[in-house]
Design an enzyme around this catalytic site. Structure first.
Site, mmCIF file in Angstrom:
data_model
loop_
_atom_site.group_PDB
_atom_site.id
_atom_site.type_symbol
_atom_site.label_atom_id
_atom_site.label_comp_id
_atom_site.label_asym_id
_atom_site.label_seq_id
_atom_site.Cartn_x
_atom_site.Cartn_y
_atom_site.Cartn_z
ATOM 1 N N GLY A 192 26.406 106.452 39.622
ATOM 2 C CA GLY A 192 26.762 105.102 40.085
ATOM 3 C C GLY A 192 27.516 104.402 38.961
ATOM 4 O O GLY A 192 28.091 105.051 38.079
ATOM 5 N N GLU A 225 27.535 87.712 52.842
ATOM 6 C CA GLU A 225 28.731 88.476 53.218
ATOM 7 C C GLU A 225 28.576 89.084 54.611
ATOM 8 O O GLU A 225 29.508 89.040 55.421
ATOM 9 C CB GLU A 225 28.987 89.561 52.161
ATOM 10 C CG GLU A 225 29.500 88.938 50.866
ATOM 11 C CD GLU A 225 29.456 89.843 49.634
ATOM 12 O OE1 GLU A 225 29.911 89.394 48.575
ATOM 13 O OE2 GLU A 225 28.963 90.984 49.717
HETATM 14 C C1 LIG Z 1 25.062 96.184 49.535
HETATM 15 C C2 LIG Z 1 25.223 95.940 48.059
HETATM 16 C C3 LIG Z 1 26.150 95.013 47.635
HETATM 17 C C4 LIG Z 1 26.308 94.787 46.270
HETATM 18 N N1 LIG Z 1 27.246 93.862 45.889
HETATM 19 C C5 LIG Z 1 27.465 93.686 44.566
HETATM 20 C C6 LIG Z 1 28.488 92.801 44.136
HETATM 21 O O1 LIG Z 1 29.180 92.166 44.944
HETATM 22 N N2 LIG Z 1 28.690 92.677 42.791
HETATM 23 C C7 LIG Z 1 27.949 93.365 41.892
HETATM 24 O O2 LIG Z 1 28.188 93.243 40.684
HETATM 25 N N3 LIG Z 1 26.962 94.193 42.270
HETATM 26 C C8 LIG Z 1 26.708 94.375 43.581
HETATM 27 N N4 LIG Z 1 25.720 95.217 43.983
HETATM 28 C C9 LIG Z 1 24.842 95.831 42.980
HETATM 29 C C10 LIG Z 1 25.510 97.014 42.313
HETATM 30 O O3 LIG Z 1 26.049 97.879 43.263
HETATM 31 C C11 LIG Z 1 24.464 97.709 41.463
HETATM 32 O O4 LIG Z 1 23.996 96.801 40.501
HETATM 33 C C12 LIG Z 1 25.018 98.930 40.759
HETATM 34 O O5 LIG Z 1 25.466 99.876 41.706
HETATM 35 C C13 LIG Z 1 23.969 99.551 39.860
HETATM 36 O O6 LIG Z 1 24.478 100.698 39.265
HETATM 37 P P1 LIG Z 1 23.522 101.912 38.887
HETATM 38 O O7 LIG Z 1 24.379 102.901 38.188
HETATM 39 O O8 LIG Z 1 22.318 101.402 38.216
HETATM 40 O O9 LIG Z 1 23.001 102.479 40.264
HETATM 41 P P2 LIG Z 1 23.819 102.996 41.545
HETATM 42 O O10 LIG Z 1 25.225 102.506 41.520
HETATM 43 O O11 LIG Z 1 22.962 102.663 42.678
HETATM 44 O O12 LIG Z 1 23.878 104.555 41.308
HETATM 45 C C14 LIG Z 1 22.749 105.360 41.324
HETATM 46 C C15 LIG Z 1 23.215 106.792 41.509
HETATM 47 O O13 LIG Z 1 22.118 107.678 41.248
HETATM 48 C C16 LIG Z 1 22.092 108.690 42.222
HETATM 49 N N5 LIG Z 1 20.710 109.141 42.304
HETATM 50 C C17 LIG Z 1 19.616 108.431 42.670
HETATM 51 N N6 LIG Z 1 18.497 109.166 42.545
HETATM 52 C C18 LIG Z 1 18.883 110.374 42.090
HETATM 53 C C19 LIG Z 1 18.198 111.561 41.746
HETATM 54 N N7 LIG Z 1 16.860 111.656 41.839
HETATM 55 N N8 LIG Z 1 18.906 112.624 41.315
HETATM 56 C C20 LIG Z 1 20.255 112.566 41.218
HETATM 57 N N9 LIG Z 1 20.957 111.451 41.513
HETATM 58 C C21 LIG Z 1 20.291 110.378 41.929
HETATM 59 C C22 LIG Z 1 22.601 108.012 43.478
HETATM 60 O O14 LIG Z 1 23.121 108.967 44.400
HETATM 61 C C23 LIG Z 1 23.681 107.084 42.916
HETATM 62 O O15 LIG Z 1 24.937 107.709 42.867
HETATM 63 C C24 LIG Z 1 25.528 95.475 45.346
HETATM 64 C C25 LIG Z 1 24.599 96.423 45.781
HETATM 65 C C26 LIG Z 1 24.444 96.651 47.128
HETATM 66 C C27 LIG Z 1 23.447 97.671 47.607
#
Ligand SMILES: Cc1cc2nc3c(=O)[nH]c(=O)nc-3n(C[C@H](O)[C@H](O)[C@H](O)COP(=O)(O)OP(=O)(O)OC[C@H]3O[C@@H](n4cnc5c(N)ncnc54)[C@H](O)[C@@H]3O)c2cc1C
Length: 453
Positions: free
Chosen positions: A19, A176
Site C-alpha cells: 500500500g 464523498e
Molecule cells: C475508502 C477510503 C478512502 C480513503 N481516502 C483517503 C483520502 O482521501 N486521503 C488520504 O490521505 N487517505 C485516505 N484513505 C486512507 C489511506 O488509504 C490509508 O491511510 C493508506 O492506504 C494507508 O497505507 P498503508 O500502507 O498503511 O496500508 P494500505 O494502503 O491499506 O496497504 C496495505 C497493503 O497490505 C496488503 N496486506 C494486508 N495484509 C497482508 C498480509 N497478511 N500479507 C500480505 N499483504 C498484506 C494489502 O493487500 C495492501 O496492499 C482512505 C482509505 C479508504 C479505505
C-alpha cells in the site's frame, strides 16, 4: 581471504504490504545497497482515496490500481512476491508465507487497516464497508441494483426502501459517498428510468458527533454540511446507529429512537488494524492499542526489536503530540520514506532523528465543483477547493497511465454529467424483508426533510 564486507550477502529488507507505506518504502530503497522483497496478498497497489468513485460508477477498478511488479520493475534490487503473510518468526528473522520462510535482516510491516463495526460484525452483511476493490464493486452493485429494483417495484413502501440510501459515518469517505450518490440520483440517472423519479431518492448521512468531517475546522465542516444539503443529502449529526438488521437501521437521536427502512446501507465509520498487528503482538509482545494498531517507538521500530518497523495505518505513532497520527496516505508515505532512509543510514553507521510527520492538510470532495480543503492557515471551499482536490489526486496516483485515464474519464464525466462505469456485477440481491409502514421514511419530496410516519 578473510571475510570482508564484500563477501557478505547484501542486507535483506522484507516489506509486507504494497500500500502507500510499503510501496513508498520500496521506492525509496531503490538505490540503497540492500535486497528488497515486497510481499503483498494482492498483485496491485490500490489507490484507496478514489475507491468511492468505483463504488458510485465514476471510475473502473483498473483506473485506480497499479500492478506492483510494473511499478517496481525499474528497482533492480527489488523482487515482488504474491502471497498472504500469516506469521513471523522474530527470533529466526523470518517471515512465514504459506509453507515458505523468507529471511530478513530488516522487516517493515505495512499491512494497513480495515473498517470496524465496533464489535457488531454481524452488521457487515447489511452494511458493507469500503476498503478493497471487491468492497467497491459490492457497493456499486447495491447502489445501482436499488434503482433497478425500485423501477420494478409496485409496492410504494418497498419502493421507498429501495430509494433510501443510508451512509453511516460523516468522515471524508461518508461525505464523498453521500455527495456522489446524490449526484447520481438527482442528476446522472434522472432521465434514465421510466417508472420512478430518481430524484425522489433519499440520501441520509448519519454522524455520531455534532458535526461531519471532524478532522476539519468547524467552519469547513459547516460549509460541507451546507453543500451536502444543497445537493439534497439529509445530514443527521448527533445520531447513533444502534442496530442494523434486515434492511432496517435503528438510530438514536437524543432520547428518541427511530427505525429507517433502507435497502442500501453503506458503512463509512470505524477502523481496525489488520490482523498482522495481533501476529506481531503474539510473536514479539509488542503493545497494541484499542483498534489493534501497533504502538511504535519514535523511529517506527517496535520495542525490543530495532530491526522490525511498523508503518502506515497499522502503526500507532504518538510521539508528536501524544495522539496517534491519522490513518491517511501521507502519513503512510512519509513513514515509508523515513524507514527507508533510516535503514540506509544505519548501514553507513549513521543515526537519524525521530520520525516527524509534516501534515500538509486535509481535503474532502462533496460533489461537482464542491470540496473543502484545510491547509491550516489557508482554507479553500467550493470550486477552487474542488480543483485543488482533483490536482492532488491526479498527482498522487501511482502510474502515468492511471493519471491519464483518470483525467480523461473525469473530463468526460464532467462534460456529459455521466458515469460510465455503472456495472451491476455479481449475484442478485434478496428481496426486501419485513418492510411495512411502521418504519420512518424520509418522504418530503421538496424539502427532503425527515418526517415520521
Ligand atoms: C475508502 C477510503 C478512502 C480513503 N481516502 C483517503 C483520502 O482521501 N486521503 C488520504 O490521505 N487517505 C485516505 N484513505 C486512507 C489511506 O488509504 C490509508 O491511510 C493508506 O492506504 C494507508 O497505507 P498503508 O500502507 O498503511 O496500508 P494500505 O494502503 O491499506 O496497504 C496495505 C497493503 O497490505 C496488503 N496486506 C494486508 N495484509 C497482508 C498480509 N497478511 N500479507 C500480505 N499483504 C498484506 C494489502 O493487500 C495492501 O496492499 C482512505 C482509505 C479508504 C479505505
Amino acid at each position: 581471504m578473510e571475510n570482508s564486507c564484500l563477501d557478505q550477502p547484501p542486507h535483506q529488507v522484507v516489506i509486507v504490504g504494497g500500500g502507500f507505506g510499503g510501496l513508498y518504502a520500496a521506492k525509496a530503497l531503490a538505490k540503497a545497497p540492500v535486497n528488497v522483497t515486497l510481499i503483498d496478498k494482492r498483485n496491485f497497489h490500490l489507490f484507496q482515496p478514489l475507491l468511492y468513485q468505483v463504488a458510485t460508477g465514476n471510475l473502473s477498478p483498473a483506473d485506480i490500481s497499479s500492478p506492483l511488479r510494473s511499478v517496481l520493475s525499474k528497482n533492480k534490487n527489488t523482487q515482488v512476491l504474491l502471497g498472504s503473510v500469516n506469521n513471523i518468526d522474530p527470533q529466526g528473522q523470518k517471515v512465514i508465507l504459506g509453507d515458505e520462510a523468507i529471511p530478513y535482516d530488516t522487516l517493515i510491516v505495512a499491512t494497513g487497516a480495515k473498517h470496524s463495526y465496533f464489535g457488531k460484525d454481524e452488521w457487515e452483511e447489511f452494511a458493507p464497508g469500503l476498503k478493497t476493490v471487491e468492497d467497491a464493486i459490492e457497493m456499486r452493485r447495491r447502489i445501482f441494483t436499488a434503482f433497478e429494483a425500485a423501477e420494478k417495484e409496485t409496492d410504494p413502501v418497498k419502493r421507498r426502501a429501495w430509494l433510501t440510501f443510508v451512509i453511516v459515518g460523516g468522515g471524508p469517505t461518508g461525505v464523498e459517498l453521500a455527495g456522489a450518490i446524490a449526484e447520481l440520483a438527482y442528476q446522472t440517472l434522472k432521465e434514465d428510468f421510466r417508472k420512478i423519479d430518481t430524484s425522489e431518492a433519499r440520501i441520509l448521512l448519519l454522524e455520531g458527533m455534532d458535526r461531519i468531517l471532524p478532522p476539519f475546522s468547524p467552519d469547513l465542516s459547516q460549509t460541507a454540511e451546507k453543500s451536502l444539503k444543497e445537493l439534497g443529502v439529509i445530514v443527521q449529526t448527533k445520531t447513533l446507529v444502534t442496530n442494523i438488521e434486515n434492511d432496517i437501521v435503528t438510530i438514536k437521536q437524543g432520547d428518541g429512537v427511530r427505525e429507517i427502512a433502507s435497502k442500501t446501507i453503506l458503512w463509512a465509520a470505524g477502523v481496525k488494524a489488520s490482523p498482522m498487528g495481533k501476529v506481531l503482538a503474539e510473536s514479539t509482545n509488542v503493545e497494541l492499542d484499542r483498534a489493534g494498531r501497533v504502538i511504535v517507538e519514535s523511529d517506527l521500530s517496535i520495542k525490543g526489536y530495532s530491526n522490525i518497523f511498523v508503518i502506515g495505518d497499522l502503526a500507532n505513532f504518538s510521539h508528536q503530540d501524544g495522539k496517534p497520527l491519522p490513518g491517511v496516505a501521507p502519513v503512510a508515505k512519509q513513514e515509508g520514506e523515513y524507514v527507508a532512509t533510516l535503514i540506509e543510514q544505519k548501514l553507513k553507521g549513521n543515526i537519524l532523528p525521530a520520525f516527524n510527520y509534516i501534515s500538509r492538510g486535509s481535503l474532502a470532495i462533496i460533489g461537482r465543483n464542491l470540496a473543502v480543503v484545510d491547509l491550516g492557515l489557508i482554507k479553500l471551499r467550493g470550486f477552487f477547493a474542488w480543483l485543488f482536490w482533483l490536482l492532488v489526486h491526479i498527482y498522487f496516483l501511482i502510474e502515468f497511465k492511471n493519471k491519464l485515464i483518470v483525467i480523461i474519464q473525469w473530463a468526460w464525466n464532467y462534460a456529459t454529467h455521466n458515469r460510465g462505469a455503472r456495472l451491476i456485477t455479481g449475484e442478485e440481491l434478496p428481496t426486501p424483508t419485513k418492510l411495512d409502514d411502521s418504519h420512518t421514511y424520509y418522504d418530503s419530496p421538496n424539502s427532503r426533510q425527515p418526517v415520521k410516519v
